[in-house]
Design an enzyme around this catalytic site. Structure first.
Site, PDB file in Angstrom:
ATOM      1  N   LYS A  58       1.234   2.611  -7.414  1.00  0.00           N
ATOM      2  CA  LYS A  58       1.480   3.111  -8.764  1.00  0.00           C
ATOM      3  C   LYS A  58       0.193   3.211  -9.565  1.00  0.00           C
ATOM      4  O   LYS A  58       0.143   3.861 -10.592  1.00  0.00           O
ATOM      5  CB  LYS A  58       2.519   2.242  -9.482  1.00  0.00           C
ATOM      6  CG  LYS A  58       2.256   0.755  -9.485  1.00  0.00           C
ATOM      7  CD  LYS A  58       3.512   0.023 -10.019  1.00  0.00           C
ATOM      8  CE  LYS A  58       3.538  -1.423  -9.602  1.00  0.00           C
ATOM      9  NZ  LYS A  58       4.834  -2.064  -9.731  1.00  0.00           N
ATOM     10  N   LYS A 100      -2.864   2.831   0.756  1.00  0.00           N
ATOM     11  CA  LYS A 100      -1.489   2.496   0.401  1.00  0.00           C
ATOM     12  C   LYS A 100      -0.986   3.386  -0.738  1.00  0.00           C
ATOM     13  O   LYS A 100      -1.751   3.677  -1.654  1.00  0.00           O
ATOM     14  CB  LYS A 100      -1.477   1.024  -0.043  1.00  0.00           C
ATOM     15  CG  LYS A 100      -0.110   0.419  -0.235  1.00  0.00           C
ATOM     16  CD  LYS A 100      -0.208  -1.010  -0.751  1.00  0.00           C
ATOM     17  CE  LYS A 100      -0.527  -1.064  -2.235  1.00  0.00           C
ATOM     18  NZ  LYS A 100      -0.203  -2.342  -2.890  1.00  0.00           N
ATOM     19  N   LYS A 138      -8.633  -5.942  -7.166  1.00  0.00           N
ATOM     20  CA  LYS A 138      -8.328  -5.752  -8.586  1.00  0.00           C
ATOM     21  C   LYS A 138      -9.482  -6.159  -9.481  1.00  0.00           C
ATOM     22  O   LYS A 138      -9.676  -5.578 -10.552  1.00  0.00           O
ATOM     23  CB  LYS A 138      -7.073  -6.549  -8.980  1.00  0.00           C
ATOM     24  CG  LYS A 138      -5.781  -5.919  -8.486  1.00  0.00           C
ATOM     25  CD  LYS A 138      -4.608  -6.474  -9.270  1.00  0.00           C
ATOM     26  CE  LYS A 138      -3.303  -5.835  -8.848  1.00  0.00           C
ATOM     27  NZ  LYS A 138      -2.155  -6.392  -9.587  1.00  0.00           N
TER      28      LYS A 138
HETATM   29  P1  AMP Z   1       4.293  -4.533  -6.810  1.00  0.00           P
HETATM   30  O1  AMP Z   1       4.644  -3.189  -7.320  1.00  0.00           O
HETATM   31  O2  AMP Z   1       2.847  -4.661  -6.457  1.00  0.00           O
HETATM   32  O3  AMP Z   1       4.830  -5.644  -7.634  1.00  0.00           O
HETATM   33  O4  AMP Z   1       5.046  -4.634  -5.410  1.00  0.00           O
HETATM   34  C1  AMP Z   1       6.420  -4.933  -5.315  1.00  0.00           C
HETATM   35  C2  AMP Z   1       6.871  -4.916  -3.870  1.00  0.00           C
HETATM   36  O5  AMP Z   1       6.739  -3.603  -3.323  1.00  0.00           O
HETATM   37  C3  AMP Z   1       6.064  -5.840  -2.965  1.00  0.00           C
HETATM   38  O6  AMP Z   1       6.945  -6.454  -2.040  1.00  0.00           O
HETATM   39  C4  AMP Z   1       5.130  -4.912  -2.275  1.00  0.00           C
HETATM   40  O7  AMP Z   1       4.725  -5.404  -1.018  1.00  0.00           O
HETATM   41  C5  AMP Z   1       5.985  -3.665  -2.126  1.00  0.00           C
HETATM   42  N1  AMP Z   1       5.151  -2.462  -2.032  1.00  0.00           N
HETATM   43  C6  AMP Z   1       4.318  -1.956  -2.983  1.00  0.00           C
HETATM   44  N2  AMP Z   1       3.702  -0.842  -2.530  1.00  0.00           N
HETATM   45  C7  AMP Z   1       4.159  -0.636  -1.266  1.00  0.00           C
HETATM   46  C8  AMP Z   1       3.899   0.362  -0.265  1.00  0.00           C
HETATM   47  N3  AMP Z   1       3.054   1.368  -0.487  1.00  0.00           N
HETATM   48  N4  AMP Z   1       4.548   0.257   0.921  1.00  0.00           N
HETATM   49  C9  AMP Z   1       5.424  -0.759   1.149  1.00  0.00           C
HETATM   50  N5  AMP Z   1       5.701  -1.726   0.251  1.00  0.00           N
HETATM   51  C10 AMP Z   1       5.086  -1.666  -0.937  1.00  0.00           C
END
Ligand code: AMP
Ligand code: TRP
Length: 339
Positions: free
Chosen positions: A203, A200, A117
């Protein structure tokens, strides 16, 4: 002496933009499944984490409510789980400061999420972005949470949470914070981009074609799956045959996570068939599982005052658990309490 801690699950999601199928399969869907399984479940919209990179205030308000709506639309029941918004429970920020004095700067620089980041100009990133994992440890440990369900990308942060708990316990000669267990389970702990099987699904990817958003309609979902990158070979009978085919592997894992089967079970049905047959079937299960969630999210979002009311009540419940734990932490560290 080893203290035993009551089973308690904690997890959080940042309101930093739209949610993806990765968030749903890697996090939200599982959060709902853990309810009523014996552990108390506490889920949080982590807005204090989101602002470690600049957020437009109006969008942050919208996204915070949207993530709350996504939790509920995915089956997190605020009557069963504690569901709240991080910034409404001041104990998170307070404990994070205390942990800033326990954690070491070097630990923070080693975090791959910080490196990703912060990019090339890391000196110019916010101090909050560097200290992010300390706040995450506070989120978890303010509740003495014993288990934390997350996707694969959060593993390193959870190891740091364990390091902070262990160092605190050691430095103050107590057995106060639990050593939290990561729960990285299922076939969708790392949902990959639809366009590049080595990245990965995220968003923050500039291309919308790489991901399925929880707000996409049926046509958009079907179209993105149709256009997903694959190869020309037929599907093998088991996952071993997909080792060098990351895009194919990803689509099979998504299918399995959506239907609740194992990836091998899915392949047993599609063995010998190409993506011409597999993709329409995947689009159908994706639309079938996601359409009701999207619809519920829209319904929740139509009444933001109701979301705020639910989140306010959740914050009261959360604070009632976190407050005595943070008070005790301060006492252990030598702070005087005279009122
Ligand atoms: P965040 O949107 O970064 O706050 O992520 C929220 C949750 O979603 C966390 O537990 C991440 O590990 C999970 N997560 C985000 N992107 C992925 C992905 N591409 N595959 C699996 N889990 C994800
Ligand atoms: N860092 C997590 C992410 O980016 C979000 C998060 C913040 C979290 N605090 C947490 C996850 C506590 C689990 C537990 O996905």
């Amino acid at each position: 002496m080893t203290t035993s801690f009551a089973p308690r699950i904690f997890s959080g999601i940042q309101p930093s933009g739209g949610l993806t199928l990765g968030n749903y399969l890697g996090a939200l869907k599982r959060f709902a499944e853990y309810q009523g399984q014996g552990a108390e479940t506490i889920y949080c919209v982590v807005d204090l984490h989101a602002i470690t990179v600049w957020q437009d205030p109006e969008k942050l308000r919208h996204n915070t409510r949207e993530v709350a709506a996504a939790f509920m639309a995915s089956g997190v029941d605020p009557e069963v789980s504690v569901l709240f918004n991080q910034s409404q429970v001041s104990q998170h920020a307070e404990l994070a400061w205390l942990f800033n004095t326990v954690a070491r700067v070097g630990w923070m620089y080693r975090m791959t999420q910080f490196k990703d980041k912060a990019g090339k100009n890391s000196e110019n990133s916010s101090l909050g972005l560097l200290a992010y994992p300390s706040l995450m440890a506070a989120d978890i440990l303010a509740y003495h949470a014993t288990e934390v369900p997350v996707g694969e990308d959060q593993k390193q942060h959870l190891e740091l949470t364990r390091d902070i708990a262990a160092k605190f316990n050691h430095d103050y000669g107590v057995d106060f914070f639990p050593i939290t267990k990561p729960m990285i389970e299922g076939t969708a702990t790392r949902v990959m981009s639809l366009r590049d099987g080595s990245k990965k699904m995220s968003k923050s990817d500039p291309s919308d074609a790489t991901r399925i958003n929880l707000t996409d309609d049926a046509d958009a979902i079907a179209q993105k799956i149709r256009k997903a990158r694959t190869d020309a070979d037929p599907l093998p009978g088991s996952m071993e045959g997909l080792q060098d085919r990351p895009e194919a592997k990803n689509l099979v894992n998504i299918f399995a996570a959506l239907t609740g089967e194992s990836a091998d079970q899915v392949l047993a049905r599609f063995e010998g068939q190409g993506f011409g047959a597999f993709k329409p079937a995947l689009a159908e299960v994706a639309v079938e599982s996601l359409a009701p969630i999207t619809e519920k999210m829209t319904r929740f979002m139509a009444d933001p005052a109701e979301i705020d009311r639910i989140m306010g009540r959740g914050a009261d419940q959360a604070a009632a658990i976190a407050q005595p734990i943070v008070e005790r932490t301060k006492e252990i560290m030598g702070m005087i309490r005279s009122r």
